[in-house]
Write a protein that holds these residues in place. Structure first.
Motif, PDB file in Angstrom:
ATOM      1  N   VAL A 143       0.846  -1.204   0.000  1.00  0.00           N
ATOM      2  CA  VAL A 143       0.000   0.000   0.000  1.00  0.00           C
ATOM      3  C   VAL A 143       0.878   1.250   0.000  1.00  0.00           C
ATOM      4  CG1 VAL A 143      -1.546   1.381   1.469  1.00  0.00           C
ATOM      5  CG2 VAL A 143      -2.076  -1.022   1.012  1.00  0.00           C
ATOM      6  N   HIS A 144       1.905   1.240   0.835  1.00  0.00           N
ATOM      7  CA  HIS A 144       2.840   2.375   0.896  1.00  0.00           C
ATOM      8  C   HIS A 144       3.523   2.579  -0.464  1.00  0.00           C
ATOM      9  CE1 HIS A 144       5.855   5.136   2.430  1.00  0.00           C
ATOM     10  NE2 HIS A 144       6.804   4.366   1.919  1.00  0.00           N
ATOM     11  N   THR A 145       3.911   1.481  -1.103  1.00  0.00           N
ATOM     12  CA  THR A 145       4.568   1.553  -2.416  1.00  0.00           C
ATOM     13  C   THR A 145       3.657   2.187  -3.458  1.00  0.00           C
ATOM     14  OG1 THR A 145       5.903  -0.409  -1.920  1.00  0.00           O
ATOM     15  CG2 THR A 145       5.673   0.183  -4.243  1.00  0.00           C
ATOM     16  N   GLN A 146       2.355   1.878  -3.411  1.00  0.00           N
ATOM     17  CA  GLN A 146       1.405   2.468  -4.368  1.00  0.00           C
ATOM     18  C   GLN A 146       1.349   3.984  -4.192  1.00  0.00           C
ATOM     19  OE1 GLN A 146       0.528   0.042  -6.574  1.00  0.00           O
ATOM     20  NE2 GLN A 146       1.707  -1.074  -5.028  1.00  0.00           N
ATOM     21  N   ARG A 147       1.358   4.438  -2.943  1.00  0.00           N
ATOM     22  CA  ARG A 147       1.307   5.887  -2.677  1.00  0.00           C
ATOM     23  C   ARG A 147       2.571   6.584  -3.193  1.00  0.00           C
ATOM     24  NH1 ARG A 147      -1.131   4.453   2.854  1.00  0.00           N
ATOM     25  NH2 ARG A 147      -3.360   4.809   2.504  1.00  0.00           N
ATOM     26  N   VAL A 148       3.710   5.944  -2.962  1.00  0.00           N
ATOM     27  CA  VAL A 148       4.985   6.521  -3.422  1.00  0.00           C
ATOM     28  C   VAL A 148       5.019   6.581  -4.948  1.00  0.00           C
ATOM     29  CG1 VAL A 148       7.491   6.156  -3.521  1.00  0.00           C
ATOM     30  CG2 VAL A 148       6.270   5.803  -1.367  1.00  0.00           C
ATOM     31  N   SER A 149       4.592   5.485  -5.596  1.00  0.00           N
ATOM     32  CA  SER A 149       4.575   5.427  -7.068  1.00  0.00           C
ATOM     33  C   SER A 149       3.630   6.482  -7.641  1.00  0.00           C
ATOM     34  CB  SER A 149       4.149   4.041  -7.539  1.00  0.00           C
ATOM     35  OG  SER A 149       5.058   3.062  -7.112  1.00  0.00           O
TER      36      SER A 149
END
Length: 259
Positions: A143-149
């Protein structure tokens, strides 16, 4: 000839020693090489446990050494020079040898994580999986990776649309601010003002948030759009100044009435 026999014997002894020493050196090199390989393999296993796949991105700055090692394994296998035991170990964790297969695997892995997120939402009523959630640590990381991307404009529109469809929150801070602002609007509708006291037990969190906005405004760290939103509902930035002006207006009214 005795002299020739002795020379021949010494030569053979020398060759034997050289062969044995070379064998030992080769054996030590093999052990060292195995150790290094196993270290990288364990790193790849840890990466998979966290991300759900072995597809280490070429642009992953946090795993530059692992990226190089992964590329080397593909090249060695392509040249038929990778140890069969290594191939078997990599296959056991779902290693992708072909980059076209990697793309397919990434899509499948992403969809699998998305389905897990949908299940989490059905159970919890939201998509805010914390990275500190021990039961959903891997999903929280995803989930964190999606926000960063998304912030880097590196998430494709199809995935954005899918996440939007389940009420995915892209910016938690912005979302939290809007939630408090809506609570303040409801408070004003009920009480006729925005002055939530920090001692108000029923609105303790909102009271603290109101204080924070005043502090940020005083430090010029509150965005103009948020200042405008708060102004639109009659937010008081300086309570002392506001109180003084109220009393002054009362005094003016008193003078007008009594001369």
């Amino acid at each position: 000839n005795l002299k020739m026999d002795i020379v021949t014997y010494l030569q053979k002894m020398n060759e034997t020693n050289l062969w044995e020493n070379g064998s030992r050196i080769k054996e030590c090199y093999t052990i060292s090489s195995d150790h290094t390989w196993n270290e990288h393999f364990n790193q790849l296993c840890a990466y998979k446990a966290q991300n759900g796949n072995c597809c280490v991105s070429q642009n992953d700055a946090q795993h530059t050494s692992l990226v190089g090692w992964v590329n080397k394994q593909r090249l060695l296998r392509k040249n038929n020079s990778l140890n069969s035991n290594y191939i078997q170990q990599l296959n056991s964790i779902g290693f992708i040898w072909n980059l076209n297969e990697k793309y397919i695997a990434e899509r499948m892995s992403w969809q699998q994580r998305f389905n897990e997120l949908c299940a989490f939402r059905a159970q919890n009523g939201h998509c805010n999986v914390s990275t500190l959630d021990a039961r959903n640590k891997s999903l929280g990381g995803w989930v964190h990776t999606q926000r960063v991307s998304y912030k880097k404009n590196a998430l494709n529109s199809d995935r954005i649309q899918q996440l939007n469809s389940v009420g995915f929150i892209w910016d938690l801070c912005d979302h939290a601010w809007n939630e408090h602002f809506n609570q303040l609007c409801a408070f004003k509708a009920k009480n006729g003002h925005c002055d939530v006291s920090k001692y108000d037990e029923q609105n303790k969190s909102l009271g603290q948030w109101v204080i924070q906005q005043r502090v940020f405004y005083k430090k010029n760290t509150l965005s103009s759009s948020r200042v405008e939103q708060l102004n639109s509902i009659g937010f008081i930035w300086d309570l002392l100044d506001h109180t003084w002006k109220e009393h002054f207006e009362q005094l003016c009214a008193f003078k007008k009435q009594h001369g």
